[in-house]
Design a protein around this motif. Structure first.
Motif, mmCIF file in Angstrom:
data_model
loop_
_atom_site.group_PDB
_atom_site.id
_atom_site.type_symbol
_atom_site.label_atom_id
_atom_site.label_comp_id
_atom_site.label_asym_id
_atom_site.label_seq_id
_atom_site.Cartn_x
_atom_site.Cartn_y
_atom_site.Cartn_z
ATOM 1 N N ASP A 182 -7.092 -15.182 0.397
ATOM 2 C CA ASP A 182 -7.274 -13.867 0.992
ATOM 3 C C ASP A 182 -5.917 -13.254 1.306
ATOM 4 O O ASP A 182 -5.059 -13.912 1.890
ATOM 5 C CB ASP A 182 -8.078 -14.022 2.286
ATOM 6 N N ARG A 199 -12.278 -3.625 12.669
ATOM 7 C CA ARG A 199 -11.982 -3.233 11.292
ATOM 8 C C ARG A 199 -13.301 -3.209 10.515
ATOM 9 O O ARG A 199 -14.102 -4.139 10.619
ATOM 10 C CB ARG A 199 -11.004 -4.221 10.673
ATOM 11 N N SER A 208 -15.606 -1.817 -1.749
ATOM 12 C CA SER A 208 -15.132 -2.998 -2.462
ATOM 13 C C SER A 208 -15.532 -2.898 -3.921
ATOM 14 O O SER A 208 -16.481 -2.180 -4.283
ATOM 15 C CB SER A 208 -15.689 -4.276 -1.840
ATOM 16 N N CYS A 234 -2.865 0.240 -3.826
ATOM 17 C CA CYS A 234 -2.463 -1.070 -3.304
ATOM 18 C C CYS A 234 -2.194 -1.975 -4.495
ATOM 19 O O CYS A 234 -3.106 -2.249 -5.289
ATOM 20 C CB CYS A 234 -3.547 -1.655 -2.422
ATOM 21 N N TRP A 241 -3.892 -9.437 2.646
ATOM 22 C CA TRP A 241 -4.033 -8.125 3.262
ATOM 23 C C TRP A 241 -2.760 -7.308 3.072
ATOM 24 O O TRP A 241 -1.654 -7.844 3.095
ATOM 25 C CB TRP A 241 -4.295 -8.258 4.757
ATOM 26 N N LEU A 253 -15.380 -2.516 6.703
ATOM 27 C CA LEU A 253 -15.281 -2.447 5.250
ATOM 28 C C LEU A 253 -15.667 -1.041 4.794
ATOM 29 O O LEU A 253 -16.751 -0.552 5.117
ATOM 30 C CB LEU A 253 -16.204 -3.484 4.615
ATOM 31 N N TYR A 279 -6.493 -0.535 5.276
ATOM 32 C CA TYR A 279 -5.923 -1.794 4.800
ATOM 33 C C TYR A 279 -6.579 -2.191 3.478
ATOM 34 O O TYR A 279 -7.805 -2.123 3.356
ATOM 35 C CB TYR A 279 -6.178 -2.928 5.798
ATOM 36 N N CYS A 280 -5.776 -2.611 2.520
ATOM 37 C CA CYS A 280 -6.379 -3.177 1.319
ATOM 38 C C CYS A 280 -6.486 -4.691 1.498
ATOM 39 O O CYS A 280 -5.718 -5.310 2.237
ATOM 40 C CB CYS A 280 -5.601 -2.827 0.062
ATOM 41 N N ASN A 281 -7.458 -5.237 0.821
ATOM 42 C CA ASN A 281 -7.733 -6.672 0.892
ATOM 43 C C ASN A 281 -8.068 -7.172 -0.502
ATOM 44 O O ASN A 281 -8.784 -6.502 -1.247
ATOM 45 C CB ASN A 281 -8.904 -6.922 1.841
ATOM 46 N N TRP A 314 -11.117 -2.086 0.406
ATOM 47 C CA TRP A 314 -10.431 -1.278 1.400
ATOM 48 C C TRP A 314 -11.200 -1.376 2.718
ATOM 49 O O TRP A 314 -12.426 -1.235 2.737
ATOM 50 C CB TRP A 314 -10.344 0.178 0.972
ATOM 51 N N TYR A 315 -10.454 -1.597 3.788
ATOM 52 C CA TYR A 315 -10.990 -1.589 5.138
ATOM 53 C C TYR A 315 -10.270 -0.500 5.925
ATOM 54 O O TYR A 315 -9.218 -0.019 5.506
ATOM 55 C CB TYR A 315 -10.739 -2.937 5.835
ATOM 56 N N GLU A 327 0.822 -1.194 0.000
ATOM 57 C CA GLU A 327 0.000 0.000 0.000
ATOM 58 C C GLU A 327 0.862 1.252 0.000
ATOM 59 O O GLU A 327 1.997 1.244 0.489
ATOM 60 C CB GLU A 327 -0.881 0.020 1.252
#
Length: 122
Positions: free
Chosen positions: A110, A45, A50, A22, A112, A47, A94-96, A36-37, A6
């Motif tokens: 998954d 955390r 998305s 990211c 992060w 959301l 945080y990106c996911n 993105w969270y 990121e």
């Protein structure tokens, strides 16, 4: 092994803008969902936004009309453009990514990012 890196966090005044990026690297076939969270210390955390490969987009109510999520599939990158920032947006972002590999196309893995701090303050 897939890694997410990121960038783009920092300090901004209320009403200002920031763009988070990211980028994913590693053995990836495709990435059905990018998101993105954000997390405030002591809180869960949540959301923020998305986006799917089909263009489906979700925003949490508090950022609708202010934030824009987008993706560049050729670069395996997701962006979050944040405008009209408010002190309440201060958090670690945080990106996911939910990704698929060639070794097992039946599973979505998954990943992060490491998190980037966004501080909105005058």
């Amino acid at each position: 092994q897939v890694q997410l890196v990121e960038s783009g966090g920092g300090l901004v005044q209320p009403g200002g803008s920031l763009q988070l990026s990211c980028a994913a690297s590693g053995s990836i076939l495709n990435i059905p969902t990018m998101a993105w969270y954000r997390q405030i210390p002591g809180k869960q955390r949540e959301l923020v936004a998305s986006i799917t490969t089909g263009g489906g987009i979700y925003y949490t109510d508090s950022v609708k009309g202010r934030f824009t999520i987008s993706r560049d599939n050729g670069k395996d990158t997701v962006y979050l453009q944040m405008n009209s920032l408010e002190p309440e947006d201060t958090a670690v972002y945080y990106c996911n990514m939910g990704y698929v590999t060639e070794r097992d196309i039946t599973r979505v893995f998954d990943a992060w990012g490491q998190g980037t701090l966004v501080t909105v303050s005058s």
